[in-house]
Write an enzyme that holds these catalytic residues in place. Structure first.
Site, PDB file in Angstrom:
ATOM      1  N   LYS A  30      -0.443  -0.881   3.403  1.00 54.04           N
ATOM      2  CA  LYS A  30      -0.472  -2.284   3.893  1.00 54.04           C
ATOM      3  C   LYS A  30       0.074  -2.075   5.552  1.00 54.04           C
ATOM      4  O   LYS A  30       0.821  -2.151   6.218  1.00 54.04           O
ATOM      5  CB  LYS A  30       0.802  -3.361   3.494  1.00 54.04           C
ATOM      6  CG  LYS A  30       0.572  -4.653   3.602  1.00 54.04           C
ATOM      7  CD  LYS A  30      -0.814  -5.201   3.244  1.00 54.04           C
ATOM      8  CE  LYS A  30      -1.061  -6.636   3.372  1.00 54.04           C
ATOM      9  NZ  LYS A  30      -2.255  -7.076   3.043  1.00 54.04           N
TER      10      LYS A  30
ATOM     11  N   SER B  17      -6.505  -9.034   0.176  1.00 55.65           N
ATOM     12  CA  SER B  17      -5.147  -9.547   0.322  1.00 55.65           C
ATOM     13  C   SER B  17      -5.303 -10.955  -0.245  1.00 55.65           C
ATOM     14  O   SER B  17      -5.458 -10.960  -1.500  1.00 55.65           O
ATOM     15  CB  SER B  17      -4.806  -9.493   1.792  1.00 55.65           C
ATOM     16  OG  SER B  17      -3.241  -9.170   1.816  1.00 55.65           O
TER      17      SER B  17
END
Length: 583
Positions: A188, A383
């Site tokens: 991430k 996402s």
């Protein structure tokens, strides 16, 4: 007396000035609201510019004439695809002239357009492409043509793909601004620009992987179109062989080196015109104004809901924003309409608010219980964009869609040192509970508070993964291994089970019709386009401001957008891509 004369003169001048402005405004509004019939003369050639950017949904802009644009309506991407398909059976259109003058769309958007051009060619009509300087993505689109011509003094960019991220850690340190960052998933990387000076190893690995997949798809498409092999094309880029226009011809990337007038002469010959005749060029925007596309017939309907941009909570009138409250209403309207037999949810988003994503996911899940829901992915469905997609009955992506990025993060800023040492401002106050001012920019978080925030981020990440497990019917361990915030190409996502098919919007609509068991249907689009007058009043400042800023900043506009994103990012947990990738 002199004062009153001056006052009256100024007042009269202001009355005249505002009167003229009012008349001009009425003229603009009148032109916007009026609808003139546009017709296409026979023997037309449809002109498509590779620099034309298409949003997912059409843009109605009554200010277009005032801003010297050609049309008050710019078709959406799928609308542009349908116009190309319509031209294939339109007797007044003899072929397509592709002006290669820039690249206005992303990878998946270009894939949709390119496939539409390849289908158009099956009608027996021609597609000619011409450009002076061809960027890589524009050239990819051009290879869908029968003939690709290049200006003799022009060039083709064929140097391979690269991406670059901007890192702000050093600047924040100089300003004594301390970002307090919380995230889940080793890949991430959305927070890296604030906490690192360069890409982490994990981010480098994932970026190499998906960029390689995008490049592989790019070379495969060109190789097939130009009757070359991908290894040869790799060599062209690796050795930087395409430096001059003559190189592009020598290595068979183009069919000829011609000037604009020579290409037009060939088009005249192709359409049976004499040398003194004028070619009937028809811009796509004009063709859109003259063409009434059929959305189908019958009582049965399929709802096509466009979701493009950042995901945010609440309501918003802004274009290209996925506001949860607005989308709840649209999805619910489609769910409760008994004539709507299925929903196609078109997602082009790098994510945003995790909570807003959950809210939209919930509404789509309710819709799925009563009718099929199919997702079609655009350039991005990552996402939060994947969060709102994962529950679908079937998911379609292009091979060069960027998706996945199943991970979340949160950012807070401690500006105590900045205010004290740079500005000379200090803070003090009282509170009724120990954590009443948790998250205040005036002080750093305590270790206990950091654990509170991280626990919240961990909880949301766990929920995100559970949605994927349930929606994709995958083992939790498998989801955990392919999550971690990692970005995947559409090609890899298919192998991993994150998507079901490679295909575009047409494929998603066909799938929805099959699942709903309807042979004929009408397509209805959401969100509904606001009336022209309302849009005029709301978008004047937005349109002018964006154009002015882009003009002043030029190539630095992307950096400005990143800084603006950081500034506007709310303190709630985010499920979004690492700002934006630029290729």
């Amino acid at each position: 007396m002199r004062f009153f004369k001056t006052f009256l003169a100024v007042l009269l001048g202001l009355v005249v000035f505002f009167g003229i402005c009012f008349i001009v405004l009425l003229g603009i509004i009148g032109k916007a609201i009026s609808s003139e019939t546009v017709t296409i003369a026979p023997n037309g050639i449809l002109v498509l510019q590779t620099s034309q950017a298409f949003s997912e949904q059409k843009i109605v802009n009554p200010l277009a004439a005032f801003l010297k644009d050609e049309s008050s309506e710019v078709p959406g991407l799928y609308q542009a695809v349908r116009l190309i398909e319509n031209a294939a059976t339109d007797d007044n259109i003899k072929g397509i002239y592709l002006k290669v003058d820039g690249s206005g769309n992303g990878f998946a958007g270009n894939e949709e357009l390119r496939n539409a051009l390849l289908r158009f060619r099956k009608s027996g009509k021609f597609v000619y492409a011409y450009g002076e300087v061809m960027p890589q993505q524009a050239y990819y689109l051009a290879t869908a043509a029968d003939k690709v011509y290049l200006n003799p003094k022009g060039g083709v960019d064929f140097s391979g793909f690269s991406t670059q991220l901007t890192f702000f850690k050093g600047a924040l340190e100089k300003l004594e601004i301390q970002p307090e960052i919380f995230y889940c998933g080793k890949f991430k990387s959305a927070t890296e620009p604030l906490r690192e000076n360069q890409m982490t190893d994990a981010n480098r690995i994932q970026t190499n992987q998906f960029l390689g997949e995008l490049y592989s798809n790019y070379l495969s498409g060109i190789a097939k179109a130009r009757h070359l092999d991908t290894a040869t094309l790799h060599g062209y880029a690796n050795q930087n062989l395409i430096q001059e226009a003559t190189d592009a011809l020598k290595y068979k990337l183009v069919d000829g080196l011609k000037y604009d007038d020579e290409v037009i002469a060939e088009l005249k010959n192709k359409t049976g015109l004499g040398s003194d005749d004028k070619v009937n060029f028809v811009s796509l925007l004009k063709y859109n104004s003259a063409t009434s596309l059929s959305n189908g017939t019958g009582e049965s309907k399929i709802a096509l809901i466009y979701a493009q941009g950042d995901i945010i909570g609440g309501e918003s009138d802004k274009r290209n924003v996925i506001a949860s409250e607005n989308y709840i209403q649209d999805i619910r309207r489609a769910r409760e309409d008994k004539n709507v037999k299925a929903i196609v949810f078109r997602v082009n988003s790098g994510g945003g608010s995790a909570l807003a994503s959950e809210v939209i996911w919930r509404e789509l899940s309710l819709a799925k219980k009563v009718k099929p829901v199919v997702v079609s992915m655009g350039d991005y469905a990552a996402s939060g964009g994947y969060y709102i997609s994962c529950m679908a009955d079937s998911i379609f992506a292009q091979p060069n869609t960027l998706t996945g990025s199943i991970g979340v993060f949160g950012i807070m800023f401690n500006l105590q040192s900045f205010f004290k040492n740079k500005v000379g401002v200090t803070f003090d106050g009282v509170k009724t509970a120990p954590y009443a001012d948790l998250g205040s920019i005036s002080r750093p978080l305590t270790e206990v508070e950091k654990r509170f925030v991280q626990n919240g981020v961990d909880s949301i990440y766990s929920s995100f993964k559970s949605r994927v497990v349930a929606g994709r019917k995958l083992d939790p361990a498998v989801v955990d291994s392919i999550a971690q915030g990692r970005v995947w190409s559409g090609t890899d996502a298919l192998k991993l089970g994150l998507v079901d098919r490679i295909g575009g919007i047409n494929d998603a609509l066909d799938c929805a019709a099959r699942l709903a068991k309807v042979s004929s249907y009408r397509m209805v689009e959401y969100p509904e386009i606001k009336d022209k007058f309302s849009r005029l009043l709301k978008n004047v400042s937005e349109e002018v401001q964006v154009r002015m800023v882009k003009k002043e900043l030029g190539v630095n506009y992307d950096l400005y957008e990143q800084l603006k994103t950081i500034q506007e990012m709310p303190r709630e947990v985010q499920a979004r891509l690492p700002f934006s990738y630029r290729f």
